[in-house]
Structures are given as C-alpha cells and as structure tokens.
Design a protein around this motif. Structure first.
Motif, PDB file in Angstrom:
ATOM      1  N   ARG A  96       0.832  -1.202   0.000  1.00  0.00           N
ATOM      2  CA  ARG A  96       0.000   0.000   0.000  1.00  0.00           C
ATOM      3  C   ARG A  96       0.865   1.250   0.000  1.00  0.00           C
ATOM      4  O   ARG A  96       1.916   1.292   0.641  1.00  0.00           O
ATOM      5  N   SER A  97       0.404   2.271  -0.703  1.00  0.00           N
ATOM      6  CA  SER A  97       1.143   3.528  -0.820  1.00  0.00           C
ATOM      7  C   SER A  97       0.265   4.692  -0.382  1.00  0.00           C
ATOM      8  O   SER A  97      -0.953   4.691  -0.600  1.00  0.00           O
ATOM      9  N   TYR A  98       0.921   5.690   0.235  1.00  0.00           N
ATOM     10  CA  TYR A  98       0.209   6.877   0.694  1.00  0.00           C
ATOM     11  C   TYR A  98       1.021   8.113   0.321  1.00  0.00           C
ATOM     12  O   TYR A  98       2.234   8.048   0.146  1.00  0.00           O
ATOM     13  N   TYR A  99       0.326   9.246   0.236  1.00  0.00           N
ATOM     14  CA  TYR A  99       0.961  10.455  -0.271  1.00  0.00           C
ATOM     15  C   TYR A  99       0.734  11.631   0.678  1.00  0.00           C
ATOM     16  O   TYR A  99      -0.303  11.729   1.337  1.00  0.00           O
ATOM     17  N   GLY A 100       1.737  12.505   0.741  1.00  0.00           N
ATOM     18  CA  GLY A 100       1.619  13.694   1.569  1.00  0.00           C
ATOM     19  C   GLY A 100       2.624  14.740   1.139  1.00  0.00           C
ATOM     20  O   GLY A 100       3.333  14.578   0.136  1.00  0.00           O
ATOM     21  N   THR A 101       2.693  15.819   1.892  1.00  0.00           N
ATOM     22  CA  THR A 101       3.602  16.907   1.560  1.00  0.00           C
ATOM     23  C   THR A 101       5.002  16.621   2.101  1.00  0.00           C
ATOM     24  O   THR A 101       5.194  15.726   2.917  1.00  0.00           O
ATOM     25  N   GLY A 102       5.972  17.413   1.639  1.00  0.00           N
ATOM     26  CA  GLY A 102       7.334  17.303   2.136  1.00  0.00           C
ATOM     27  C   GLY A 102       7.583  18.300   3.257  1.00  0.00           C
ATOM     28  O   GLY A 102       6.648  18.864   3.830  1.00  0.00           O
ATOM     29  N   SER A 103       8.860  18.540   3.571  1.00  0.00           N
ATOM     30  CA  SER A 103       9.145  19.410   4.710  1.00  0.00           C
ATOM     31  C   SER A 103      10.335  20.330   4.446  1.00  0.00           C
ATOM     32  O   SER A 103      11.131  20.106   3.534  1.00  0.00           O
ATOM     33  N   ASP A 104      10.416  21.352   5.289  1.00  0.00           N
ATOM     34  CA  ASP A 104      11.621  22.166   5.466  1.00  0.00           C
ATOM     35  C   ASP A 104      12.066  22.948   4.229  1.00  0.00           C
ATOM     36  O   ASP A 104      13.267  23.110   3.983  1.00  0.00           O
ATOM     37  N   LEU A 105      11.127  23.444   3.439  1.00  0.00           N
ATOM     38  CA  LEU A 105      11.497  24.312   2.324  1.00  0.00           C
ATOM     39  C   LEU A 105      11.964  25.661   2.873  1.00  0.00           C
ATOM     40  O   LEU A 105      11.394  26.187   3.834  1.00  0.00           O
ATOM     41  N   ILE A 106      12.986  26.206   2.266  1.00  0.00           N
ATOM     42  CA  ILE A 106      13.540  27.474   2.730  1.00  0.00           C
ATOM     43  C   ILE A 106      12.784  28.665   2.134  1.00  0.00           C
ATOM     44  O   ILE A 106      12.630  29.705   2.772  1.00  0.00           O
ATOM     45  N   TYR A 107      12.304  28.504   0.890  1.00  0.00           N
ATOM     46  CA  TYR A 107      11.582  29.589   0.212  1.00  0.00           C
ATOM     47  C   TYR A 107      10.205  29.099  -0.224  1.00  0.00           C
ATOM     48  O   TYR A 107       9.995  27.905  -0.469  1.00  0.00           O
ATOM     49  N   ALA A 108       9.271  30.035  -0.327  1.00  0.00           N
ATOM     50  CA  ALA A 108       7.928  29.752  -0.837  1.00  0.00           C
ATOM     51  C   ALA A 108       7.601  30.747  -1.948  1.00  0.00           C
ATOM     52  O   ALA A 108       8.128  31.867  -1.972  1.00  0.00           O
ATOM     53  N   LEU A 109       6.725  30.306  -2.850  1.00  0.00           N
ATOM     54  CA  LEU A 109       6.304  31.167  -3.952  1.00  0.00           C
ATOM     55  C   LEU A 109       4.901  31.680  -3.660  1.00  0.00           C
ATOM     56  O   LEU A 109       3.973  30.879  -3.498  1.00  0.00           O
ATOM     57  N   GLU A 110       4.761  32.987  -3.586  1.00  0.00           N
ATOM     58  CA  GLU A 110       3.464  33.584  -3.306  1.00  0.00           C
ATOM     59  C   GLU A 110       2.577  33.441  -4.543  1.00  0.00           C
ATOM     60  O   GLU A 110       2.904  33.947  -5.629  1.00  0.00           O
ATOM     61  N   SER A 111       1.451  32.759  -4.393  1.00  0.00           N
ATOM     62  CA  SER A 111       0.607  32.438  -5.550  1.00  0.00           C
ATOM     63  C   SER A 111       0.008  33.677  -6.203  1.00  0.00           C
ATOM     64  O   SER A 111      -0.199  33.713  -7.422  1.00  0.00           O
TER      65      SER A 111
END
Length: 308
Positions: A96-111
């Motif tokens: 079985r496989s499951y999906y989620g977000t990652g972690s610890d990004l230094i920068y974000a892009l403002e949508s």
C-alpha cells in the motif's frame, strides 16, 4: 463468480531478479557483521554489547546476522496510523502507498504575486489548511522551515501549527530528544492519554543516520525515545552515490539498507515490537558539476617546469 471469489490482480514491476536481491541482502549482512557501523551513543552501545555485538573502543560495532534477522522478525509488519480525531487513515504495510507533503522548504512562492519569499510560520499554516482540504493527500509534513521562528524552536512551532490547522496525520522532524518529547506531549494531549496515543498513533517521527555508516548521538537519542514511547519512526539514510556511498547502484542500496538495519537493531533492542519504518532517500553526486579552480599563485612566482 461471487464477489468473495473475485481474484484481484496486482501489477508488479521489478528491475532486479530474485538472485540479485539476495546478493544485495547478503552484502547488507556482510557490511554489518564484517565492516560495522560507528554508533556515537553510550546507551545504544551498551544495548548492542549486551546483545552480543562486537563493540570497539572507538564505537565501531559489528552486528551478527542472527541479531539482524531477529530484529526484522520482531518489528511489526503492519502499522495503522490515525488522524487527530482517532480515525484510521493509513495502513502501513504490504504494497500500500500513501501520499503527503514534504518538509523544510527554505523559500515559498506567493501564488498571488509569483514572488519568492523566505518561508515563515504562516506558510506552514497555509500549507496545512490546503493539504487538509485535498482528499488525495493522506498525511502532512511541515512544508516550510519558518525563518521567523528561532531555529531550535522551528520544528515544535511547525508541529503545533499543523496540528491546529489539519486533522490529518503528521510526519514530523525534531532538533533533539527534548524537542521530540515536546512534540510527543502535544500528540498525547490531543489523544487524551499515552495509552490512547500508543493504541492509535497520530504522529510519525522522521530521522536519519549520517552516511557513510555513522549514527550520530542526536539521531540515536531520538530513535531510542521513539522506541520507549512506541512512537512510529521512519529511519531513513540519505547516502550520496559518489560521495558518501559507492557509485554503483547495488553498493549504494546495500549501504543504505545496512544503515537502516543498524537503526532497526538498536530500536528493537530498546523495545521489541515497537513500530519502525525503513527506507532510504538515495541521491547521486553529479561529478560533471564540480569545478576545481587552480590555486592562486603569489605574484612574481612562476610555475616550475614539468620536468623538475
């Protein structure tokens, strides 16, 4: 044919023959029993020594095949993970496989503006809310490493923000044992007791050894805490082929698995049957991108003739 008699076909794909897999497995056991691992933690070394491992004065440990196999057998084959409201969400085991977000990004892009900015705690909150609303995501991680929080408190504040803005299970990271114990305490309160949290785990801790073949005191400290509390733990090395691991794929995989199994042995010696999840995040060093510049020579000194 009745529904109970229906046959389910599961497509599979493998790049390795069974013989290839067995060779890698034997190589893993050989690494552990003949080369060994550096374990920088006194309590873990005591556990390993009491279990019959060969422990050198410098912390190098050689682990017999039998102990590795016993640890594999004692670890649970299946781990059920629950959300904040104690509903079963992920059944970790089998194929079985499951999906989620990652972690610890230094920068974000403002949508709205498409401008990049250093991540802040508000980005963790926003990501948790978005992920909570997406039915195709099963768990969340912190997404961002908040620059507006002191570094030694960032993981704790991120966990608190995720728990406040999503009901989904959380995969978390921590600075040290004290940091992880505070995260665990939040989960215990949300679950209304330690027994309930052990019966219906809500958070999974993600940790790593240090390739090649080393287990830092902080990594082992948190690993032992998870064993003590029956908190599910992912112990996943990130060896870099051509740098901290062999360049060959087989050697790369063998080393990573050996590092996982060393963690597993320590974990199961501390608490047999505690939930342990293993894997590896392999990377490859691109040697073509490395540029070695010629050292600058002092003015007035010329290069010596090549025949000198």
């Amino acid at each position: 044919m009745t529904p109970s008699e229906e046959i389910t076909f599961r497509p599979t794909m493998s790049f390795l023959s069974q013989e290839d897999k067995e060779k890698i497995h034997r190589a893993v056991l050989k690494i552990l029993s003949e080369i060994g691992m550096k374990v920088n933690h006194d309590d873990a070394l005591a556990l390993l020594k009491d279990a019959g491992c060969i422990v050198a004065d410098d912390g190098m440990v050689k682990i017999a095949e039998e102990l590795v196999l016993e640890s594999i057998d004692s670890a649970p084959d299946n781990i059920t993970i629950y959300d904040r409201e104690a509903n079963p969400v992920m059944d970790l085991g089998g194929h079985r496989s499951y999906y989620g977000t990652g972690s610890d990004l230094i920068y974000a892009l403002e949508s709205a503006t498409m401008q990049r900015h250093p991540c802040v705690l508000a980005d963790v909150v926003q990501a948790a809310r978005v992920a909570d609303a997406m039915p195709n995501l099963d768990f969340i991680m912190s997404f961002a490493h908040p620059s507006d929080i002191p570094a030694h408190q960032a993981y704790l504040h991120s966990f608190q923000a995720m728990a406040s803005n999503s009901v989904k299970p959380i995969v978390c990271t921590a600075v040290d044992r004290r940091d992880l114990s505070q995260i665990w305490e939040i989960a215990r309160i949300l679950r209304d007791g330690e027994d309930e949290l052990q019966a219906k785990p809500y958070a999974i801790y993600y940790g790593e050894p240090v390739s090649p073949l080393q287990h830092a005191v902080e990594s082992v400290d948190k690993l032992l805490f998870c064993a003590e509390k029956s908190m599910p733990v992912i112990y996943s090395p990130a060896p870099i082929a051509g740098s901290t691991a062999p360049m060959t794929i087989a050697g790369h995989v063998a080393q990573g698995l050996a590092e996982c199994f060393c963690g597993l042995v320590i974990h199961q010696l501390k608490s047999k049957g505690a939930p342990f999840i293993m894997g590896m995040g392999p990377a490859v060093l691109d040697l073509s991108l490395i540029h070695i510049s010629e050292p600058t020579r002092p003015v007035g000194i010329s290069r010596m003739p090549s025949s000198a």
